[in-house]
Design an enzyme around this catalytic site. Structure first.
Site, mmCIF file in Angstrom:
data_model
loop_
_atom_site.group_PDB
_atom_site.id
_atom_site.type_symbol
_atom_site.label_atom_id
_atom_site.label_comp_id
_atom_site.label_asym_id
_atom_site.label_seq_id
_atom_site.Cartn_x
_atom_site.Cartn_y
_atom_site.Cartn_z
ATOM 1 N N CYS A 53 66.940 17.851 12.523
ATOM 2 C CA CYS A 53 65.504 17.624 12.676
ATOM 3 C C CYS A 53 65.021 18.076 14.060
ATOM 4 O O CYS A 53 65.654 17.795 15.068
ATOM 5 C CB CYS A 53 65.188 16.140 12.458
ATOM 6 S SG CYS A 53 63.422 15.782 12.544
ATOM 7 N N CYS A 57 63.061 11.763 18.372
ATOM 8 C CA CYS A 57 63.088 10.299 18.262
ATOM 9 C C CYS A 57 64.397 9.775 18.878
ATOM 10 O O CYS A 57 65.490 10.119 18.384
ATOM 11 C CB CYS A 57 62.982 9.880 16.801
ATOM 12 S SG CYS A 57 61.656 10.738 15.926
ATOM 13 N N CYS A 60 67.337 8.363 16.815
ATOM 14 C CA CYS A 60 67.739 8.971 15.539
ATOM 15 C C CYS A 60 68.941 9.907 15.608
ATOM 16 O O CYS A 60 68.930 10.914 16.327
ATOM 17 C CB CYS A 60 66.551 9.696 14.933
ATOM 18 S SG CYS A 60 66.950 10.295 13.262
ATOM 19 N N CYS A 97 64.398 5.138 -2.332
ATOM 20 C CA CYS A 97 63.695 5.799 -1.231
ATOM 21 C C CYS A 97 64.457 7.028 -0.765
ATOM 22 O O CYS A 97 65.615 6.945 -0.358
ATOM 23 C CB CYS A 97 63.514 4.806 -0.080
ATOM 24 S SG CYS A 97 62.631 5.532 1.310
ATOM 25 N N CYS A 129 59.973 6.053 -3.634
ATOM 26 C CA CYS A 129 59.434 6.121 -2.278
ATOM 27 C C CYS A 129 60.010 7.356 -1.596
ATOM 28 O O CYS A 129 61.132 7.762 -1.894
ATOM 29 C CB CYS A 129 59.843 4.840 -1.536
ATOM 30 S SG CYS A 129 59.301 4.798 0.178
ATOM 31 N N CYS A 189 54.110 2.139 3.305
ATOM 32 C CA CYS A 189 55.248 1.430 3.897
ATOM 33 C C CYS A 189 55.329 1.866 5.353
ATOM 34 O O CYS A 189 55.586 3.035 5.634
ATOM 35 C CB CYS A 189 56.531 1.797 3.144
ATOM 36 S SG CYS A 189 58.027 1.085 3.884
ATOM 37 N N ARG A 261 60.465 -5.922 4.791
ATOM 38 C CA ARG A 261 61.773 -5.361 4.431
ATOM 39 C C ARG A 261 62.767 -5.460 5.586
ATOM 40 O O ARG A 261 62.584 -4.829 6.622
ATOM 41 C CB ARG A 261 61.596 -3.918 3.953
ATOM 42 C CG ARG A 261 60.582 -3.844 2.781
ATOM 43 C CD ARG A 261 60.535 -2.501 2.105
ATOM 44 N NE ARG A 261 59.487 -2.461 1.088
ATOM 45 C CZ ARG A 261 59.645 -2.809 -0.198
ATOM 46 N NH1 ARG A 261 60.818 -3.189 -0.645
ATOM 47 N NH2 ARG A 261 58.629 -2.750 -1.040
HETATM 48 N N1 SAM Z 1 61.838 12.066 9.300
HETATM 49 C C1 SAM Z 1 61.028 11.083 8.734
HETATM 50 C C2 SAM Z 1 60.285 10.259 9.752
HETATM 51 O O1 SAM Z 1 60.752 10.140 10.876
HETATM 52 O O2 SAM Z 1 59.240 9.710 9.414
HETATM 53 C C3 SAM Z 1 61.750 10.155 7.803
HETATM 54 C C4 SAM Z 1 63.151 9.700 8.063
HETATM 55 S S1 SAM Z 1 63.377 8.598 9.446
HETATM 56 C C5 SAM Z 1 65.114 8.568 9.585
HETATM 57 C C6 SAM Z 1 62.864 7.010 8.819
HETATM 58 C C7 SAM Z 1 62.882 5.848 9.765
HETATM 59 O O3 SAM Z 1 64.223 5.390 9.943
HETATM 60 C C8 SAM Z 1 62.402 6.047 11.188
HETATM 61 O O4 SAM Z 1 61.023 6.020 11.287
HETATM 62 C C9 SAM Z 1 63.024 4.866 11.914
HETATM 63 O O5 SAM Z 1 62.144 3.788 11.947
HETATM 64 C C10 SAM Z 1 64.271 4.549 11.064
HETATM 65 N N2 SAM Z 1 65.489 4.810 11.826
HETATM 66 C C11 SAM Z 1 66.037 6.013 12.100
HETATM 67 N N3 SAM Z 1 67.146 5.887 12.845
HETATM 68 C C12 SAM Z 1 67.313 4.564 13.072
HETATM 69 C C13 SAM Z 1 68.271 3.802 13.790
HETATM 70 N N4 SAM Z 1 69.263 4.386 14.462
HETATM 71 N N5 SAM Z 1 68.159 2.469 13.797
HETATM 72 C C14 SAM Z 1 67.146 1.862 13.126
HETATM 73 N N6 SAM Z 1 66.210 2.537 12.439
HETATM 74 C C15 SAM Z 1 66.272 3.863 12.411
HETATM 75 C C1 DTB Z 2 63.067 2.203 7.394
HETATM 76 O O1 DTB Z 2 62.205 1.629 8.078
HETATM 77 N N1 DTB Z 2 64.379 2.053 7.553
HETATM 78 C C2 DTB Z 2 65.125 2.872 6.640
HETATM 79 C C3 DTB Z 2 63.998 3.477 5.761
HETATM 80 N N2 DTB Z 2 62.806 3.000 6.382
HETATM 81 C C4 DTB Z 2 63.917 4.921 5.577
HETATM 82 C C5 DTB Z 2 65.960 3.882 7.342
HETATM 83 C C6 DTB Z 2 66.935 3.265 8.314
HETATM 84 C C7 DTB Z 2 67.772 4.377 8.879
HETATM 85 C C8 DTB Z 2 68.857 3.853 9.775
HETATM 86 C C9 DTB Z 2 69.620 4.940 10.408
HETATM 87 C C10 DTB Z 2 70.377 5.817 9.480
HETATM 88 O O2 DTB Z 2 71.077 5.341 8.551
HETATM 89 O O3 DTB Z 2 70.345 7.041 9.670
HETATM 90 FE FE1 SF4 Z 3 63.487 13.521 12.586
HETATM 91 FE FE2 SF4 Z 3 64.921 11.318 12.789
HETATM 92 FE FE3 SF4 Z 3 62.588 11.486 14.029
HETATM 93 FE FE4 SF4 Z 3 62.647 11.339 11.334
HETATM 94 S S1 SF4 Z 3 63.310 9.762 12.762
HETATM 95 S S2 SF4 Z 3 61.400 12.715 12.586
HETATM 96 S S3 SF4 Z 3 64.556 12.460 10.943
HETATM 97 S S4 SF4 Z 3 64.408 12.738 14.463
#
Ligand code: SAM
Ligand code: DTB
Ligand code: SF4
Length: 326
Positions: A53, A57, A60, A97, A129, A189, A261
């Site tokens: 990506c 973030c 992430c 989802c 979702c 959501c 959630r």
């Molecule tokens: N790329 C899209 C976005 O950012 O909207 C969708 C996927 S993203 C992985 C979905 C959500 O997962 C993020 O907004 C964040 O709140 C959660 N998330 C990602 N990495 C995480 C982590 N290490 N711990 C907790 N939540 C996480």
């Molecule tokens: C949300 O708030 N938490 C979920 C779902 N929406 C998409 C994702 C959590 C991702 C945790 C890190 C991972 O497994 O990559």
């Molecule tokens: Fe990309 Fe992860 Fe940020 Fe979603 S949360 S926009 S997958 S870097």
């Protein structure tokens, strides 16, 4: 749509800072008024496009710029996704989802494929979702026509703290997409993560923004940061259950009809801690041994927890708010 009162930051702050047991009691009271207690929705996540990506973030593991163990994978095929959705349904999941590590949805072949996934998963009777980054209103409408039930787009934190976590987009971008989802008649959501070094005020600020949207999100995920090696937040200490409970309870009280959630961060949470979260108003979990890329409790462990706590998986399409949307 949900009816709601306008709540000031100070009012929400007062709710949030109550003595913990008082706060849980109040949240549990609100929960009983608006939801069937003892019912928790079981949901399944699937990363349909993983890693690589362009966004930054800080939490992430899928951001291309960080060096994590995540293996990138192009968009999965519709058949493969459908087969995972069927497994999820078989295991008692009612919501599926699909996540894609994209900054935004583009109008290309991949989007057509996503529409196909939504159609197929919708046909088997699951709440479908997606969480795929920014969306235009036209794209949101196409997803809705394909059968999309909900779209996840998290605010993650407060507007003030946002640029400490993400610099490649801003809060307004997030709110725009949420507006586009809402205008397309899709269930919203949106929630966030705690444990990223933010203050209590940042947590309260996020709740304040969510609770004052034109209508409350039908779902608010509360995630505890999963600190992944290779990300800028790798050294963050795990949040305590008391912080999770405070957050969940405040969301429950301020957005009574919303599904709260309990999302990332359950792996190391003993059943007693999760029970406190359910008591404080959480009524959904993600089941299955993987979230998007990180581990999660096994399905068997979760079913044992349901048995022990006397919880029942909630049926699909039960959110009162959403009935009125249809
Ligand atoms: N790329 C899209 C976005 O950012 O909207 C969708 C996927 S993203 C992985 C979905 C959500 O997962 C993020 O907004 C964040 O709140 C959660 N998330 C990602 N990495 C995480 C982590 N290490 N711990 C907790 N939540 C996480
Ligand atoms: C949300 O708030 N938490 C979920 C779902 N929406 C998409 C994702 C959590 C991702 C945790 C890190 C991972 O497994 O990559
Ligand atoms: Fe990309 Fe992860 Fe940020 Fe979603 S949360 S926009 S997958 S870097």
């Amino acid at each position: 749509m949900s009816s709601k009162n306008i709540l000031s930051f100070e009012e929400i702050k007062e709710v949030y800072h109550q003595p913990l047991l008082e706060l849980i009691y109040r949240a549990a009271t609100v929960h009983r008024e608006y939801h069937k207690t003892g019912e928790v929705q079981v949901c399944t996540l699937l990363s349909v496009k993983t890693g690589g990506c362009p966004e930054d973030c800080a939490y992430c593991p899928q951001a291309a710029r960080y060096h994590t163990d995540v293996k990138t994978h192009k968009l999965m095929d519709v058949d493969e996704v459908l087969s995972k959705a069927m497994d999820a349904k078989q295991n008692g999941s009612t919501r599926f989802c699909m996540g894609a590590a994209w900054r935004e949805v583009r109008d290309n072949k991949d989007f057509d494929k996503v529409l196909g996934m939504v159609q197929e998963v919708n046909k088997i009777g699951l709440e479908v979702c997606c969480t795929m980054g920014m969306l235009t209103e036209t794209q949101a409408k196409k997803l809705k026509e394909a059968g999309l039930y909900a779209y996840n787009h998290n605010l993650d934190t407060s507007e003030e703290y946002y640029d400490k976590i993400i610099t490649t987009r801003n809060y307004k971008d997030r709110l725009n997409t949420i507006g586009n989802v809402r205008n397309a008649g899709i269930s919203v959501c949106s929630g966030g993560i705690i444990g990223m070094g933010e203050s209590d005020d940042a947590r309260i600020g996020m709740i304040h923004t969510l609770a004052n949207l034109p209508s409350h999100p039908e779902s608010v995920p509360v995630n505890a940061l999963v600190a992944v090696e290779g990300t800028p937040l790798e050294e963050m200490k795990r949040v305590s259950v008391f912080e999770m409970v405070r957050m969940i309870a405040t969301v429950r009280i301020t957005m009574p009809r919303t599904m709260v959630r309990l999302s990332a961060g359950r792996l190391d949470m003993p059943v007693a801690e999760q029970a406190m979260c359910f008591m404080a108003g959480a009524n959904s979990i993600f089941a299955g041994d993987k979230l998007l890329t990180t581990p999660n409790p096994s399905f068997t462990d979760d079913m044992q927890m349901f048995e022990l706590l006397g919880l029942k998986p909630r049926e699909a399409f039960k959110n009162e708010n959403i009935k009125e949307l249809a």
